[in-house]
Design a protein around this motif. Structure first.
Motif, PDB file in Angstrom:
ATOM      1  N   GLU A  77       0.832  -1.208   0.000  1.00 16.30           N
ATOM      2  CA  GLU A  77       0.000   0.000   0.000  1.00 16.30           C
ATOM      3  C   GLU A  77       0.864   1.253   0.000  1.00 16.30           C
ATOM      4  O   GLU A  77       0.369   2.371  -0.082  1.00 16.30           O
ATOM      5  N   CYS A  78       2.178   1.080   0.106  1.00 20.59           N
ATOM      6  CA  CYS A  78       3.127   2.200   0.142  1.00 20.59           C
ATOM      7  C   CYS A  78       2.914   3.109  -1.070  1.00 20.59           C
ATOM      8  O   CYS A  78       2.804   2.645  -2.206  1.00 20.59           O
ATOM      9  N   ILE A  79       2.868   4.425  -0.811  1.00 23.06           N
ATOM     10  CA  ILE A  79       2.703   5.401  -1.898  1.00 23.06           C
ATOM     11  C   ILE A  79       4.042   6.037  -2.272  1.00 23.06           C
ATOM     12  O   ILE A  79       4.091   7.013  -3.014  1.00 23.06           O
ATOM     13  N   ASN A  80       5.140   5.479  -1.739  1.00 21.57           N
ATOM     14  CA  ASN A  80       6.497   5.954  -2.044  1.00 21.57           C
ATOM     15  C   ASN A  80       6.696   7.432  -1.720  1.00 21.57           C
ATOM     16  O   ASN A  80       7.378   8.143  -2.442  1.00 21.57           O
ATOM     17  N   CYS A  81       6.115   7.868  -0.603  1.00 22.30           N
ATOM     18  CA  CYS A  81       6.254   9.282  -0.231  1.00 22.30           C
ATOM     19  C   CYS A  81       7.621   9.564   0.397  1.00 22.30           C
ATOM     20  O   CYS A  81       8.077  10.701   0.391  1.00 22.30           O
ATOM     21  N   GLY A  82       8.245   8.540   0.998  1.00 21.64           N
ATOM     22  CA  GLY A  82       9.555   8.709   1.594  1.00 21.64           C
ATOM     23  C   GLY A  82       9.571   9.291   2.995  1.00 21.64           C
ATOM     24  O   GLY A  82      10.642   9.547   3.536  1.00 21.64           O
ATOM     25  N   CYS A  97       9.091   7.935   5.805  1.00 18.77           N
ATOM     26  CA  CYS A  97       9.675   7.013   6.781  1.00 18.77           C
ATOM     27  C   CYS A  97      11.200   7.000   6.773  1.00 18.77           C
ATOM     28  O   CYS A  97      11.844   6.884   7.820  1.00 18.77           O
ATOM     29  N   GLU A  98      11.796   7.108   5.615  1.00 22.95           N
ATOM     30  CA  GLU A  98      13.235   6.907   5.459  1.00 22.95           C
ATOM     31  C   GLU A  98      14.097   7.760   6.396  1.00 22.95           C
ATOM     32  O   GLU A  98      14.971   7.224   7.092  1.00 22.95           O
ATOM     33  N   PRO A  99      13.907   9.086   6.468  1.00 24.21           N
ATOM     34  CA  PRO A  99      14.778   9.883   7.337  1.00 24.21           C
ATOM     35  C   PRO A  99      14.523   9.678   8.830  1.00 24.21           C
ATOM     36  O   PRO A  99      15.332  10.091   9.656  1.00 24.21           O
ATOM     37  N   GLU A 100      13.426   9.033   9.181  1.00 25.50           N
ATOM     38  CA  GLU A 100      13.087   8.831  10.588  1.00 25.50           C
ATOM     39  C   GLU A 100      13.818   7.652  11.220  1.00 25.50           C
ATOM     40  O   GLU A 100      13.892   7.545  12.440  1.00 25.50           O
ATOM     41  N   CYS A 101      14.381   6.773  10.407  1.00 22.35           N
ATOM     42  CA  CYS A 101      14.982   5.532  10.913  1.00 22.35           C
ATOM     43  C   CYS A 101      16.355   5.791  11.531  1.00 22.35           C
ATOM     44  O   CYS A 101      17.283   6.217  10.837  1.00 22.35           O
ATOM     45  N   GLU A 144      14.644   3.305  -0.432  1.00 25.44           N
ATOM     46  CA  GLU A 144      13.726   3.462  -1.556  1.00 25.44           C
ATOM     47  C   GLU A 144      13.786   2.215  -2.425  1.00 25.44           C
ATOM     48  O   GLU A 144      14.851   1.618  -2.601  1.00 25.44           O
ATOM     49  N   GLY A 145      12.659   1.811  -2.981  1.00 25.43           N
ATOM     50  CA  GLY A 145      12.619   0.647  -3.854  1.00 25.43           C
ATOM     51  C   GLY A 145      13.652   0.731  -4.960  1.00 25.43           C
ATOM     52  O   GLY A 145      13.838   1.778  -5.566  1.00 25.43           O
ATOM     53  N   GLY A 146      14.360  -0.376  -5.184  1.00 25.42           N
ATOM     54  CA  GLY A 146      15.358  -0.444  -6.234  1.00 25.42           C
ATOM     55  C   GLY A 146      16.736   0.038  -5.831  1.00 25.42           C
ATOM     56  O   GLY A 146      17.694  -0.120  -6.582  1.00 25.42           O
ATOM     57  N   ILE A 147      16.861   0.608  -4.642  1.00 25.12           N
ATOM     58  CA  ILE A 147      18.144   1.138  -4.173  1.00 25.12           C
ATOM     59  C   ILE A 147      18.882   0.061  -3.377  1.00 25.12           C
ATOM     60  O   ILE A 147      18.306  -0.577  -2.489  1.00 25.12           O
ATOM     61  N   GLU A 148      20.170  -0.134  -3.691  1.00 22.33           N
ATOM     62  CA  GLU A 148      20.988  -1.063  -2.926  1.00 22.33           C
ATOM     63  C   GLU A 148      21.216  -0.509  -1.528  1.00 22.33           C
ATOM     64  O   GLU A 148      21.118   0.695  -1.305  1.00 22.33           O
ATOM     65  N   TRP A 149      21.550  -1.381  -0.582  1.00 19.54           N
ATOM     66  CA  TRP A 149      21.767  -0.985   0.798  1.00 19.54           C
ATOM     67  C   TRP A 149      23.047  -1.645   1.318  1.00 19.54           C
ATOM     68  O   TRP A 149      23.600  -2.529   0.668  1.00 19.54           O
ATOM     69  N   ASN A 150      23.497  -1.187   2.486  1.00 20.35           N
ATOM     70  CA  ASN A 150      24.619  -1.854   3.144  1.00 20.35           C
ATOM     71  C   ASN A 150      24.424  -1.821   4.652  1.00 20.35           C
ATOM     72  O   ASN A 150      23.592  -1.090   5.172  1.00 20.35           O
ATOM     73  N   ASP A 176      11.924  -3.743  -5.508  1.00 18.84           N
ATOM     74  CA  ASP A 176      12.207  -2.838  -6.623  1.00 18.84           C
ATOM     75  C   ASP A 176      11.110  -1.792  -6.791  1.00 18.84           C
ATOM     76  O   ASP A 176      11.300  -0.808  -7.492  1.00 18.84           O
ATOM     77  N   GLU A 177       9.950  -2.023  -6.152  1.00 25.51           N
ATOM     78  CA  GLU A 177       8.801  -1.157  -6.364  1.00 25.51           C
ATOM     79  C   GLU A 177       8.535  -0.162  -5.244  1.00 25.51           C
ATOM     80  O   GLU A 177       8.144   0.973  -5.498  1.00 25.51           O
ATOM     81  N   PHE A 178       8.699  -0.612  -4.001  1.00 29.76           N
ATOM     82  CA  PHE A 178       8.294   0.199  -2.857  1.00 29.76           C
ATOM     83  C   PHE A 178       9.465   0.387  -1.892  1.00 29.76           C
ATOM     84  O   PHE A 178      10.430  -0.374  -1.917  1.00 29.76           O
ATOM     85  N   TYR A 179       9.345   1.393  -1.039  1.00 30.22           N
ATOM     86  CA  TYR A 179      10.301   1.523   0.053  1.00 30.22           C
ATOM     87  C   TYR A 179      10.299   0.200   0.815  1.00 30.22           C
ATOM     88  O   TYR A 179       9.283  -0.503   0.863  1.00 30.22           O
ATOM     89  N   TYR A 180      11.436  -0.148   1.397  1.00 27.16           N
ATOM     90  CA  TYR A 180      11.522  -1.405   2.137  1.00 27.16           C
ATOM     91  C   TYR A 180      12.376  -1.223   3.384  1.00 27.16           C
ATOM     92  O   TYR A 180      13.158  -0.282   3.489  1.00 27.16           O
TER      93      TYR A 180
END
Length: 112
Positions: A5-10, A12-16, A23-29, A58-62
């Motif tokens: 149901e994620c709308i890819n607004c972003g 959440c990301e800076p809060e972690c 973001e979907g499709g972005i590699e992580w470490n 690849d589609e949604f924030y994860y």
């Protein structure tokens, strides 16, 4: 976890506090947002924490489950869920952890 149901607004990301959200499709470490320099994998191999990993979605924030502490030790509640406008940041039934396990993970990632 973040549902489809994620709308890819972003929001959440800076809060972690562990940089466990991408973001979907972005590699992580493992090193991003942590003090880790190397990580022992489930198979016993050791990798450089800066080594890039494949995206979980690849589609949604994860959320990377191994880096998520549900904000335990940082905040009273998971901040991703608190700021999500569509309530798609929810507990992952495949990764249920006790408060003690979450605190131990936080200490492991932040060398405390």
């Amino acid at each position: 976890m973040i549902t489809d149901e994620c709308i890819n607004c972003g929001a959440c990301e800076p809060e972690c506090p562990n940089t466990a959200i991408y973001e979907g499709g972005i590699e992580w470490n493992w090193s991003g947002g942590t003090d880790l320099s190397e990580v022992e994998m489930e198979d016993g191999s050791v990798i450089d924490a800066k080594e890039m990993q494949e995206p979980i979605s690849d589609e949604f924030y994860y959320i990377v489950p191994g880096k998520c502490t549900e904000c335990t030790g940082f905040h009273e509640e998971p901040q991703c869920a608190a700021v999500c406008p569509v309530d798609c940041c929810v507990p992952d039934p495949d990764y249920e952890e006790t408060e003690e396990e979450l605190l131990a993970k936080k200490d492991w990632m932040h060398n405390e």
